[in-house]
Motif scaffolding. Structure first.
Motif, PDB file in Angstrom:
ATOM      1  N   SER A 154      -1.832   7.909  -1.877  1.00  0.00           N
ATOM      2  CA  SER A 154      -3.266   7.695  -1.717  1.00  0.00           C
ATOM      3  C   SER A 154      -3.922   8.930  -1.099  1.00  0.00           C
ATOM      4  CB  SER A 154      -3.515   6.483  -0.813  1.00  0.00           C
ATOM      5  OG  SER A 154      -2.980   5.320  -1.405  1.00  0.00           O
ATOM      6  N   PRO A 214     -11.131   1.202  -0.815  1.00  0.00           N
ATOM      7  CA  PRO A 214      -9.975   0.911   0.028  1.00  0.00           C
ATOM      8  C   PRO A 214      -9.418  -0.499  -0.084  1.00  0.00           C
ATOM      9  CG  PRO A 214     -11.928   1.286   1.369  1.00  0.00           C
ATOM     10  CD  PRO A 214     -12.316   1.522  -0.048  1.00  0.00           C
ATOM     11  N   SER A 215     -10.025  -1.346  -0.905  1.00  0.00           N
ATOM     12  CA  SER A 215      -9.469  -2.684  -1.111  1.00  0.00           C
ATOM     13  C   SER A 215      -9.947  -3.231  -2.453  1.00  0.00           C
ATOM     14  CB  SER A 215      -9.883  -3.628   0.026  1.00  0.00           C
ATOM     15  OG  SER A 215     -11.287  -3.817   0.012  1.00  0.00           O
ATOM     16  N   GLN A 220       0.665   4.744   0.958  1.00  0.00           N
ATOM     17  CA  GLN A 220      -0.092   5.760   1.689  1.00  0.00           C
ATOM     18  C   GLN A 220       0.208   7.163   1.184  1.00  0.00           C
ATOM     19  OE1 GLN A 220       0.301   5.452   5.918  1.00  0.00           O
ATOM     20  NE2 GLN A 220      -1.081   7.149   6.314  1.00  0.00           N
ATOM     21  N   ARG A 232      -9.193   7.653  -3.478  1.00  0.00           N
ATOM     22  CA  ARG A 232      -8.033   7.176  -4.241  1.00  0.00           C
ATOM     23  C   ARG A 232      -7.089   6.445  -3.294  1.00  0.00           C
ATOM     24  NH1 ARG A 232      -4.973   7.892  -8.839  1.00  0.00           N
ATOM     25  NH2 ARG A 232      -2.746   8.024  -8.537  1.00  0.00           N
ATOM     26  N   TRP A 233      -6.965   5.134  -3.523  1.00  0.00           N
ATOM     27  CA  TRP A 233      -6.044   4.280  -2.774  1.00  0.00           C
ATOM     28  C   TRP A 233      -5.097   3.650  -3.791  1.00  0.00           C
ATOM     29  CZ3 TRP A 233     -11.166   4.923  -1.703  1.00  0.00           C
ATOM     30  CH2 TRP A 233     -11.500   5.302  -0.395  1.00  0.00           C
ATOM     31  N   TYR A 281       0.843  -1.193   0.000  1.00  0.00           N
ATOM     32  CA  TYR A 281       0.000   0.000   0.000  1.00  0.00           C
ATOM     33  C   TYR A 281       0.879   1.243   0.000  1.00  0.00           C
ATOM     34  CZ  TYR A 281      -3.396   3.467   1.610  1.00  0.00           C
ATOM     35  OH  TYR A 281      -4.188   4.582   1.728  1.00  0.00           O
ATOM     36  N   PRO A 322      -7.631   9.077   0.567  1.00  0.00           N
ATOM     37  CA  PRO A 322      -8.953   8.533   0.859  1.00  0.00           C
ATOM     38  C   PRO A 322     -10.081   9.571   0.758  1.00  0.00           C
ATOM     39  CG  PRO A 322      -7.366   7.667   2.401  1.00  0.00           C
ATOM     40  CD  PRO A 322      -6.664   8.742   1.619  1.00  0.00           C
ATOM     41  N   LEU A 339      -5.609  -2.512   2.866  1.00  0.00           N
ATOM     42  CA  LEU A 339      -4.895  -1.538   3.681  1.00  0.00           C
ATOM     43  C   LEU A 339      -4.022  -2.278   4.683  1.00  0.00           C
ATOM     44  CD1 LEU A 339      -7.702   1.079   4.352  1.00  0.00           C
ATOM     45  CD2 LEU A 339      -5.838   1.197   2.693  1.00  0.00           C
ATOM     46  N   TRP A 362      -1.642   1.163  -4.710  1.00  0.00           N
ATOM     47  CA  TRP A 362      -0.745   0.076  -4.327  1.00  0.00           C
ATOM     48  C   TRP A 362       0.343  -0.066  -5.373  1.00  0.00           C
ATOM     49  CZ3 TRP A 362      -5.795   0.134  -3.208  1.00  0.00           C
ATOM     50  CH2 TRP A 362      -6.172  -0.232  -1.905  1.00  0.00           C
TER      51      TRP A 362
END
Length: 138
Positions: free
Chosen positions: A22, A93-94, A19, A28-29, A17, A24, A122, A31
Motif C-alpha cells: 500500500s 483507506p476502506s 501495508q 493506494r491501499w 491489509y 497512502p 485498516l 488487501w
C-alpha cells in the motif's frame, strides 16, 4: 472472518491489509483475502465463475466478472473444501466487497452461492497508535 452458506456450500472470507504493498501518499491501499469454499452437501459441485461488487469508502462501485477464481474452476467433492487467496487495491483507506460464485452441480444444474459481504479496513493497530498519541498530547 465473514461466512455465509447457500445450498450447503459455505463461503468464509478472511481479509488482511497489506501495508507493504500500500502507498497512502499515492491513494493506494491493498488487501489480500483468503476464501474457503466448503461443500457441506451430498453432491459434487464445480465453481465456474465469479461476480464481485467492490465498493470504496466514497461509495464508488467496481464490478468484476470472470471465469473461475485465480485461474481455476475447482471441482469440490462433498465434505471437501477449496481455498485460495487473491487481492484487491482500493483508492480509499476502506471499503467492502460482496458477490456470488456460479456453481454447477453434478446433475448439471447451475446455481449461485453468495459470498459474504466483508469489510476492507485498516488494522486496529493504526487506531490504537492514534489513540495513544492522542492521550500523550492531552
Amino acid at each position: 472472518m465473514f461466512s455465509e452458506e447457500t445450498r450447503a456450500i459455505r463461503v468464509t472470507v478472511a481479509p488482511t491489509y497489506l501495508q507493504d504493498q500500500s502507498d497512502p501518499d499515492e491513494a493506494r491501499w491493498v488487501w489480500a483475502y483468503t476464501v474457503r469454499i466448503e461443500n457441506r452437501g451430498t453432491e459434487k459441485v464445480q465453481l465456474v465463475s465469479r461476480h464481485w461488487m467492490i465498493t470504496n469508502s466514497r461509495g464508488r462501485q467496481e464490478e468484476v466478472r470472470g471465469p473461475g477464481v485465480v485461474g481455476k474452476t475447482p471441482m469440490i467433492e462433498p465434505g471437501k473444501s477449496f481455498e485460495y487467496t487473491s487481492g484487491c487495491p482500493l483508492d480509499t483507506p476502506s471499503g467492502f466487497m460482496a458477490g456470488t460464485y456460479q456453481m454447477v452441480a453434478e446433475s448439471g444444474e447451475r446455481f449461485d452461492i453468495r459470498i459474504p459481504t466483508f469489510s476492507l479496513d485498516l488494522p486496529r493497530e493504526h487506531r490504537s497508535t492514534l489513540s495513544q498519541e492522542h492521550r500523550t498530547l492531552n
